[in-house]
Design an enzyme around this catalytic site. Sequence first.
Site, PDB file in Angstrom:
ATOM      1  N   GLU A  87      -4.153  -5.665 -12.667  1.00 17.45           N
ATOM      2  CA  GLU A  87      -4.337  -6.119 -14.039  1.00 17.45           C
ATOM      3  C   GLU A  87      -3.426  -5.407 -15.035  1.00 17.45           C
ATOM      4  OE1 GLU A  87      -8.549  -5.701 -14.628  1.00 17.45           O
ATOM      5  OE2 GLU A  87      -8.968  -7.681 -13.790  1.00 17.45           O
ATOM      6  N   GLU A 118     -10.599   2.588   8.051  1.00 14.59           N
ATOM      7  CA  GLU A 118     -10.758   3.747   7.180  1.00 14.59           C
ATOM      8  C   GLU A 118     -10.873   5.061   7.953  1.00 14.59           C
ATOM      9  OE1 GLU A 118     -15.284   4.456   6.015  1.00 14.59           O
ATOM     10  OE2 GLU A 118     -14.565   2.508   5.322  1.00 14.59           O
TER      11      GLU A 118
END
Length: 277
Positions: A87, A118
């Site tokens: 953004e 992960e």
Amino acid sequence: MSPSTKAKFVKVTEQASRYRHLEKMSVKELLVNINTEDSGVPAAVAAAIPGIEAFVLAATDRMLAGGRLFYIGAGTSGRLGILDASECPPTYGVPFDLVIGLIAGGDNAIRRAVENAEDDTAQGWKDLQQYNISDKDVLLGIAASGTTPYVIGALQAGRELGVLTGSISCNPGSPVSEAAEFPIEVVVGPEFVTGSTRMKSGTAQKLVLNMISTSLMIQLGRVEDNKMVNMQLTNDKLVDRGVKMLMEKAGIPDYEAAKALLVQHGSVKRAMSAMGV
């Protein structure tokens, strides 16, 4: 993790929910109780402001000198970093490679969980090396649990290279905090659904990321007064917003503002500069 850290570290995020028998609650009870839990998140973020401030000040210096900001995380934490990074260009008109979000498992993991991604201690740093990360840059590791190997390994390797490192976690005294130079700990307590850190922990991380990126963009000169003068004019809503900014700032009618914005200059910032306002 050092022996002293192991002895002290307790995952608050994994503690049992304060609520029992959720399946027996009415919809209203569920909503009210979730909202009650969420209401404590801003106070936890407020308590972490000194750590957030220290990171932003240090990161500002690096970025003003030409450095980039990297977010790295797994699961919800990784997705939140990617959201915040994505953004920044449309909102502040910065290059797409100034703020970069990485997630364990790669872009496919944005929509679908990638098993065991992960847990790889070395992969985070390997992923960052594809971007030629250097000691000019800033790395923020995001891990609600504070124990994600993908994030910890990346922070440790980055710090050894001289990258400025920070972290966001929701457990006090976590391994990810130990790995980072500027740890941020937002302790929101047990989740409504035990261990579901997409809830309060995710909300807290999003609030902190909002604070970090917004403060950095303001420090980098991407905001004037309270306006996004460098935003990209990618849709009608943003064009209308830009026209109103020019009308207000320059005291001109809408058709003149639209011409200056869309035909002559292409951005609010350039139009304002040309008009001397």
